[in-house]
Design a protein around this motif. Structure first.
Motif, PDB file in Angstrom:
ATOM      1  N   ALA A 690      42.537  38.005  30.410  1.00  0.00           N
ATOM      2  CA  ALA A 690      42.403  37.968  31.868  1.00  0.00           C
ATOM      3  C   ALA A 690      41.882  36.626  32.351  1.00  0.00           C
ATOM      4  O   ALA A 690      42.117  36.242  33.506  1.00  0.00           O
ATOM      5  N   ASP A 691      41.176  35.866  31.487  1.00  0.00           N
ATOM      6  CA  ASP A 691      40.663  34.563  31.898  1.00  0.00           C
ATOM      7  C   ASP A 691      41.777  33.545  32.117  1.00  0.00           C
ATOM      8  O   ASP A 691      41.558  32.512  32.761  1.00  0.00           O
ATOM      9  N   SER A 692      42.965  33.826  31.577  1.00  0.00           N
ATOM     10  CA  SER A 692      44.082  32.896  31.748  1.00  0.00           C
ATOM     11  C   SER A 692      44.785  33.078  33.086  1.00  0.00           C
ATOM     12  O   SER A 692      45.639  32.262  33.444  1.00  0.00           O
ATOM     13  N   LEU A 693      44.471  34.119  33.826  1.00  0.00           N
ATOM     14  CA  LEU A 693      45.118  34.362  35.119  1.00  0.00           C
ATOM     15  C   LEU A 693      44.574  33.404  36.158  1.00  0.00           C
ATOM     16  O   LEU A 693      43.403  33.011  36.136  1.00  0.00           O
ATOM     17  N   ASP A 694      45.455  33.028  37.092  1.00  0.00           N
ATOM     18  CA  ASP A 694      45.055  32.172  38.200  1.00  0.00           C
ATOM     19  C   ASP A 694      45.824  32.602  39.433  1.00  0.00           C
ATOM     20  O   ASP A 694      46.856  33.300  39.347  1.00  0.00           O
ATOM     21  N   LEU A 695      45.353  32.189  40.590  1.00  0.00           N
ATOM     22  CA  LEU A 695      45.990  32.571  41.839  1.00  0.00           C
ATOM     23  C   LEU A 695      47.409  32.009  41.904  1.00  0.00           C
ATOM     24  O   LEU A 695      47.651  30.838  41.577  1.00  0.00           O
ATOM     25  N   GLY A 696      48.343  32.869  42.346  1.00  0.00           N
ATOM     26  CA  GLY A 696      49.737  32.458  42.474  1.00  0.00           C
ATOM     27  C   GLY A 696      50.573  32.685  41.238  1.00  0.00           C
ATOM     28  O   GLY A 696      51.799  32.488  41.283  1.00  0.00           O
ATOM     29  N   HIS A 697      49.986  33.071  40.093  1.00  0.00           N
ATOM     30  CA  HIS A 697      50.759  33.322  38.888  1.00  0.00           C
ATOM     31  C   HIS A 697      51.737  34.464  39.106  1.00  0.00           C
ATOM     32  O   HIS A 697      51.423  35.453  39.785  1.00  0.00           O
ATOM     33  N   GLU A 698      52.908  34.319  38.521  1.00  0.00           N
ATOM     34  CA  GLU A 698      53.932  35.356  38.620  1.00  0.00           C
ATOM     35  C   GLU A 698      53.688  36.399  37.524  1.00  0.00           C
ATOM     36  O   GLU A 698      53.484  36.053  36.359  1.00  0.00           O
ATOM     37  N   VAL A 699      53.743  37.684  37.909  1.00  0.00           N
ATOM     38  CA  VAL A 699      53.494  38.770  36.969  1.00  0.00           C
ATOM     39  C   VAL A 699      54.497  39.889  37.206  1.00  0.00           C
ATOM     40  O   VAL A 699      55.137  39.959  38.264  1.00  0.00           O
ATOM     41  N   GLN A 700      54.605  40.757  36.218  1.00  0.00           N
ATOM     42  CA  GLN A 700      55.354  42.004  36.354  1.00  0.00           C
ATOM     43  C   GLN A 700      54.423  43.161  36.049  1.00  0.00           C
ATOM     44  O   GLN A 700      53.456  43.010  35.289  1.00  0.00           O
ATOM     45  N   TYR A 701      54.738  44.332  36.605  1.00  0.00           N
ATOM     46  CA  TYR A 701      53.829  45.463  36.475  1.00  0.00           C
ATOM     47  C   TYR A 701      54.575  46.744  36.779  1.00  0.00           C
ATOM     48  O   TYR A 701      55.712  46.737  37.304  1.00  0.00           O
ATOM     49  N   THR A 702      53.953  47.864  36.447  1.00  0.00           N
ATOM     50  CA  THR A 702      54.442  49.196  36.820  1.00  0.00           C
ATOM     51  C   THR A 702      53.386  49.850  37.697  1.00  0.00           C
ATOM     52  O   THR A 702      52.209  49.494  37.644  1.00  0.00           O
ATOM     53  N   LEU A 703      53.841  50.812  38.501  1.00  0.00           N
ATOM     54  CA  LEU A 703      52.936  51.501  39.408  1.00  0.00           C
ATOM     55  C   LEU A 703      52.508  52.828  38.813  1.00  0.00           C
ATOM     56  O   LEU A 703      53.296  53.515  38.148  1.00  0.00           O
ATOM     57  N   THR A 704      51.275  53.193  39.070  1.00  0.00           N
ATOM     58  CA  THR A 704      50.731  54.481  38.629  1.00  0.00           C
ATOM     59  C   THR A 704      50.289  55.264  39.846  1.00  0.00           C
ATOM     60  O   THR A 704      50.374  54.788  40.995  1.00  0.00           O
ATOM     61  N   GLY A 705      49.780  56.487  39.622  1.00  0.00           N
ATOM     62  CA  GLY A 705      49.344  57.337  40.732  1.00  0.00           C
ATOM     63  C   GLY A 705      48.097  56.800  41.403  1.00  0.00           C
ATOM     64  O   GLY A 705      47.507  55.803  40.995  1.00  0.00           O
ATOM     65  N   LYS A 706      47.665  57.497  42.431  1.00  0.00           N
ATOM     66  CA  LYS A 706      46.480  57.097  43.171  1.00  0.00           C
ATOM     67  C   LYS A 706      45.238  57.259  42.299  1.00  0.00           C
ATOM     68  O   LYS A 706      45.072  58.248  41.618  1.00  0.00           O
ATOM     69  N   THR A 707      44.368  56.274  42.371  1.00  0.00           N
ATOM     70  CA  THR A 707      43.116  56.346  41.603  1.00  0.00           C
ATOM     71  C   THR A 707      42.138  57.269  42.308  1.00  0.00           C
ATOM     72  O   THR A 707      42.107  57.344  43.546  1.00  0.00           O
ATOM     73  N   PRO A 708      41.303  58.011  41.552  1.00  0.00           N
ATOM     74  CA  PRO A 708      40.318  58.902  42.199  1.00  0.00           C
ATOM     75  C   PRO A 708      39.298  58.152  43.034  1.00  0.00           C
ATOM     76  O   PRO A 708      38.768  58.682  43.997  1.00  0.00           O
ATOM     77  N   SER A 709      38.972  56.907  42.662  1.00  0.00           N
ATOM     78  CA  SER A 709      37.919  56.190  43.370  1.00  0.00           C
ATOM     79  C   SER A 709      38.374  55.673  44.717  1.00  0.00           C
ATOM     80  O   SER A 709      37.651  55.769  45.705  1.00  0.00           O
ATOM     81  N   SER A 710      39.593  55.117  44.788  1.00  0.00           N
ATOM     82  CA  SER A 710      40.052  54.518  46.034  1.00  0.00           C
ATOM     83  C   SER A 710      41.141  55.304  46.731  1.00  0.00           C
ATOM     84  O   SER A 710      41.379  55.119  47.920  1.00  0.00           O
ATOM     85  N   GLY A 711      41.815  56.184  46.006  1.00  0.00           N
ATOM     86  CA  GLY A 711      42.905  56.934  46.622  1.00  0.00           C
ATOM     87  C   GLY A 711      44.146  56.086  46.835  1.00  0.00           C
ATOM     88  O   GLY A 711      45.024  56.457  47.617  1.00  0.00           O
ATOM     89  N   LYS A 712      44.256  54.910  46.176  1.00  0.00           N
ATOM     90  CA  LYS A 712      45.395  54.018  46.356  1.00  0.00           C
ATOM     91  C   LYS A 712      46.148  53.870  45.041  1.00  0.00           C
ATOM     92  O   LYS A 712      45.594  54.047  43.954  1.00  0.00           O
ATOM     93  N   ILE A 713      47.455  53.513  45.162  1.00  0.00           N
ATOM     94  CA  ILE A 713      48.277  53.277  43.977  1.00  0.00           C
ATOM     95  C   ILE A 713      47.827  51.990  43.300  1.00  0.00           C
ATOM     96  O   ILE A 713      47.546  50.985  43.970  1.00  0.00           O
ATOM     97  N   SER A 714      47.756  51.993  41.994  1.00  0.00           N
ATOM     98  CA  SER A 714      47.328  50.828  41.236  1.00  0.00           C
ATOM     99  C   SER A 714      48.431  50.375  40.302  1.00  0.00           C
ATOM    100  O   SER A 714      49.410  51.095  40.069  1.00  0.00           O
ATOM    101  N   ALA A 715      48.268  49.159  39.762  1.00  0.00           N
ATOM    102  CA  ALA A 715      49.257  48.583  38.859  1.00  0.00           C
ATOM    103  C   ALA A 715      48.779  48.696  37.428  1.00  0.00           C
ATOM    104  O   ALA A 715      47.588  48.567  37.142  1.00  0.00           O
ATOM    105  N   GLU A 716      49.745  48.970  36.521  1.00  0.00           N
ATOM    106  CA  GLU A 716      49.477  49.016  35.087  1.00  0.00           C
ATOM    107  C   GLU A 716      50.496  48.154  34.365  1.00  0.00           C
ATOM    108  O   GLU A 716      51.480  47.687  34.953  1.00  0.00           O
ATOM    109  N   ASN A 717      50.231  47.962  33.076  1.00  0.00           N
ATOM    110  CA  ASN A 717      51.138  47.190  32.230  1.00  0.00           C
ATOM    111  C   ASN A 717      51.432  45.827  32.854  1.00  0.00           C
ATOM    112  O   ASN A 717      52.589  45.381  32.933  1.00  0.00           O
ATOM    113  N   VAL A 718      50.390  45.180  33.320  1.00  0.00           N
ATOM    114  CA  VAL A 718      50.556  43.885  33.978  1.00  0.00           C
ATOM    115  C   VAL A 718      50.785  42.823  32.905  1.00  0.00           C
ATOM    116  O   VAL A 718      50.000  42.699  31.962  1.00  0.00           O
TER     117      VAL A 718
END
Length: 942
Positions: A690-718
């Protein structure tokens, strides 16, 4: 100290008779002749027989004539003519006119309207000799009266010739104001206040001559005590002769009773008639010392104070008067002592200790009463210095006759030093002081119903740390720890230890206005404080990540441990047809049978009060994970785990692409391809460092269900993509000027829209075209664009014809300063803000990762967080050290003189390795001043 200069005897201090008989006035209002002139045969006043008599005439002559025929019995003739002239004469020759003085005070001259002495004090400089607004007809009216009242700097005179009560200021008194007493006859002139037109007295003078006091004090012995209607007598020696002087009760200083044989000091007072008396008498050495009792209430280095048991007063004592017990004396000791007067002050002498409990100041009624706080005590060093009232608190309760009774209390009457508030219900006892019979409330205890009645917000927590007299509480509903002092614990019988569960109220700290502290702390039984609230029980899920076993060893107690994402496990479960994930800790499991990857478990779902996040509690293993053919456990890439990624929200395993929009400590956000939304992801779901990430980097990901803490969809397999994988759109070459109307949501988390908005022109309120932008639109991804920032940008056109702003460069004023200090990953600049603090900056804002040291010169941009109001420095550039202008100019203009002295190298220097040093330069390269070109080249750059 006695303040009355009149002696308490029929000779020295008679009671003032009626004004008319006292001054010997005879007045006939209907007569206009001078036959009303009375003789001086009236009664003696204050022991002086040579009292002037007055004659009043309304004949209209308008003159005031003191007679010279009989100086011992001066007669006055007062004429109330309309001309009002005042003409003192000696015989028939006029010696001048008496000017009328008008005192111009700051308020109305009445006893009711003057609230403080300073309100009426104007000094002698405010006397107007011209009489102000008074006409000449008002001059020359000189009257007589009696001093009725004396205050701090002014008083009131009761007129003898009319029903009037006049104000006068001490600056208008002709003589020593200390010798003016209530009841003294005076003579004055009547004038008027220029501000309100009210009559006042000026040019006030005593009619009776003043008493003369001796400058030195004389010592003597009491020979006769004071009795009912009987004067006391004091004897003293002067040049071998014995004299006796009378004295009265008011002539004795202090609250003491003189006895025969007491040694005293006094001043001799001589009246106009030559009569002598003793004044300002002080007891120096009693013949038979009276023993008093008290309690030590204050101790300093070599002295202290004793609270007396006979009167409500403290008395000073020196350790030299407590021989043999000074080293062992403590606060609260009962003592016995005598009283002597030294340098005009009473001191305690011959101090001895008494058995504890001997001195009793009050009687406490055993009946317990219940009441409410009307006025609580104000605590603090500044308040204690300003508050001179010993019993400043007030309680209200209902008496036996059902009437409301108000009773005071002091700082020693409360059981404990915790904060009391207005309206609190308390129970107490009534104490009656034996010395002055004053009632007060004592043994005050706060009742629990006070919190219900007042409706104050009570919070719970656990004591996380205990120091010397104070500690810190970990709150159940907030992240920050709260400071508390032991004095705020209500129950004094229970001790506060680490892990004690408490209930408290947050209050503004008086010593530090920006901080809050816990007050009115109540200790709760163990198990009362809950940091999590269970929302659902007995949920079945699968372990997708094992927790760290070191967590349970580091923090066996749930309430004191801080969770870390790297230490926590993860359970996946189905809830309402949606796959959810919840973290859990090792301490929630059976240590002897800990869960492993792929195990089916049963747990309780709970919400953390202070973070509103969901966690798993009470993890129980239902079924162990199956083993594959190779003998290993199923991993996260196994078939079972892949099936868990098939979500019911229709997304399935569809891969999405986006850009890193923001990065936090343990998580970040991804900007989607439409640039209108951000998706949350945790670093645990990133494939890589994760330390290699920087703003503007291009990534791919999959979507998962809503998290219990925020109630929003989150990204996995980034996963991180190569630069340029996502195609960019066409960009216009024209550079436009604009202004930021709306920043990105990572700058202002309170806004609903993710995308920022930039408008053409420099007017933020103008009706111009606006363009949206995202993190990819910034030329410098670390720019902290705020509303109102001036920028330059270009237009980007998408395939569907939509226009967006891109290559945005902020136009900010560059500032310069020097580095004040570097502390870890941040530092401070010598750029003072409004609150006097140095300017903060983070090392990530330093361009090219340059190394900064204190006193380095930097160029930066000042930004202010609009949500928090805090400022910081960004876009920091280290400035290279250059030659001073004077030195650079000197080197450029240096001339070469061939005729000057020359410098020759006779022996070459050698280096540490034996090699030769500087080579001899050619003769042509030698300057006229003897400095070779080679040496100039070797000179280090400044």
């Amino acid at each position: 100290m006695s303040t009355n200069p009149q002696w308490n005897s029929s000779l020295y201090s008679p009671k003032p008779p009626a004004p008319a008989s006292l001054l010997g006035f005879g007045y006939n209002g209907g007569s206009n002749s001078s036959s009303n002139l009375l003789s001086s045969s009236g009664p003696a006043v204050n022991g002086f027989n040579n009292f002037p008599s007055f004659g009043r005439s309304n004949s209209g002559s308008g003159s005031f004539f003191p007679s010279q025929a009989n100086p011992a019995s001066t007669q006055f003739s007062v004429n109330n003519s309309q001309t009002g002239s005042l003409s003192p004469t000696l015989g028939s020759s006029s010696i001048g006119h008496f000017p009328i003085g008008t005192f111009n005070a700051n308020s109305a001259f009445s006893e009711e309207s003057i609230k403080s002495p300073s309100a009426a004090h104007a000094g002698n400089g405010n006397v107007h000799r011209d009489g102000g607004s008074n006409s000449p007809s008002n001059l020359g009216s000189r009257e007589t009266g009696i001093i009725e009242k004396l205050l701090h700097s002014y008083g009131f005179i009761q007129c003898c010739e009319r029903q009037a009560r006049l104000f006068f200021h001490f600056s208008q008194f002709d003589g020593n104001i200390e010798h003016l007493k209530i009841g003294d006859p005076v003579e004055f002139e009547v004038t008027y206040d220029r501000r309100n037109g009210k009559p006042i007295a000026s040019s006030v003078s005593k009619i009776a001559p003043e008493v003369v006091l001796s400058e030195e004090r004389v010592t003597g012995t009491v020979t006769t005590e004071l009795g009912t209607g009987q004067q006391g007598r004091i004897s003293y020696e002067n040049r071998g002769e014995c004299f006796f002087l009378p004295y009265g009760k008011d002539d004795v200083e202090g609250n003491v009773t003189l006895s025969v044989g007491d040694k005293v000091s006094f001043q001799i007072a001589t009246s106009h008639s030559g009569n002598l008396g003793a004044r300002y008498i002080r007891l120096e050495n009693p013949a038979h010392p009276v023993r008093y009792q008290g309690v030590v209430c204050s101790l300093k280095e070599s002295f202290g104070f004793i609270e007396r048991g006979d009167v409500v007063r403290e008395i000073f004592f020196h350790f030299s008067e407590a021989k043999g017990i000074a080293d062992t004396m403590e606060l609260g000791d009962d003592v016995e002592f005598t009283i002597q007067t030294r340098n005009g002050k009473e001191v305690a002498c011959s101090i001895i200790k008494l058995p504890p409990g001997t001195v009793v100041f009050e009687d406490v009624n055993p009946e317990t009463l219940k009441g409410q706080v009307l006025k609580p005590l104000e605590r603090g060093a500044n308040v204690a210095a300003l508050n001179t009232e010993p019993l400043s608190g007030r309680l209200r309760y209902r008496g036996r006759d059902r009437s409301e009774v108000e009773i005071p209390f002091g700082d020693k009457d409360q059981k404990g030093e915790y904060t009391l508030r207005h309206g609190d219900w308390v129970q107490f006892n009534v104490a009656i002081d034996r010395r002055d019979k004053l009632e007060r409330a004592t043994n005050i205890e706060l009742q629990d119903e006070s919190f219900v009645v007042s409706g104050e917000k009570r919070e719970t927590g656990v004591v996380a740390a205990v120091k010397d007299g104070y500690g810190f509480i970990k709150c159940a509903e907030r992240d920050a720890r709260v400071f508390f002092h032991f004095s705020e614990v209500i129950s004094q019988d229970e001790e506060v230890d680490q892990n004690s569960e408490v209930e408290f109220t947050l209050s503004q700290d008086q010593t530090q206005p920006n901080k809050q502290s816990a007050v009115r702390i109540k200790i709760l039984p163990p198990g009362s404080v809950q940091f999590e609230v269970i929302t659902q029980r007995n949920i079945v899920g699968t372990v997708t990540r094992e927790p760290s076993s070191s967590w349970a060893q580091r923090s066996p107690s749930r309430v004191n441990g801080e969770r870390s994402a790297d230490d926590m496990g993860l359970v996946s479960y189905q809830l309402n047809g949606i796959m959810e994930h919840v973290p859990f800790q090792m301490r929630e499991c059976d240590v002897r049978n800990s869960p492993r990857l792929g195990d089916e478990v049963e747990f309780d779902l709970a919400q953390v009060k202070r973070t509103k996040e969901h966690i798993g509690l009470n993890i129980r293993i239902v079924q162990r994970a199956q083993v594959n053919k190779s003998g290993g456990k199923f991993s996260e890439n196994s078939e079972n785990t892949k099936n868990e990624t098939q979500h019911s929200n229709g997304e399935g395993t569809k891969v999405h692409k986006g850009f890193i929009a923001s990065l936090k400590d343990t998580f970040g956000f991804i900007e989607n391809l439409a640039h209108d939304k951000e998706i949350f992801f945790h670093y645990s779901h990133f494939d890589g460092d994760a330390d290699s990430l920087d703003l503007g980097h291009e990534v791919q990901y999959t979507l998962t269900g809503k998290t219990p803490s925020s109630g929003k969809i989150s990204a996995e397999n980034v996963k991180l993509l190569k630069k340029g994988t996502i195609a960019r759109h066409a960009v216009d070459e024209e550079i436009l000027d604009g202004i930021i109307v709306r920043p990105l949501r990572n700058v202002n988390p309170d806004q609903a829209q993710y995308a920022g908005l930039v408008k053409l022109g420099a007017d933020i309120d103008a009706e111009e075209v606006s363009y949206e932008f995202g993190i990819t639109s910034l030329a410098n991804k670390k720019d902290f664009l705020q509303r109102g920032d001036q920028v330059q940008f270009q237009i980007e056109r998408t395939e569907d014809g939509k226009e967006r702003a891109t290559r945005i460069r902020v136009v900010r004023k560059k500032l310069r300063s020097t580095v004040d200090a570097i502390k870890g990953q941040f530092g401070f600049l010598n750029y003072e803000m409004e609150d006097g603090k140095k300017l903060f900056f983070h090392l990530s804002e330093v361009k090219d990762n340059a190394t900064l040291l204190p006193n380095d010169t930097v160029e930066f941009v000042l930004i202010t967080n609009q949500r928090t109001g805090k400022s910081s420095a960004c876009n920091i550039v280290k400035m290279e050290t250059q030659r001073p202008d004077w030195l650079a100019a000197r080197l450029r203009t240096m001339s070469i003189d061939e005729n000057g002295p020359r410098f020759y190298v006779l022996r070459q220097p050698k280096g540490p390795d034996g090699t030769r040093g500087f080579k001899i330069a050619p003769r042509s390269s030698m300057s006229s001043n003897g400095v070779s070109a080679a040496k100039r080249m070797a000179t280090p750059k400044l």
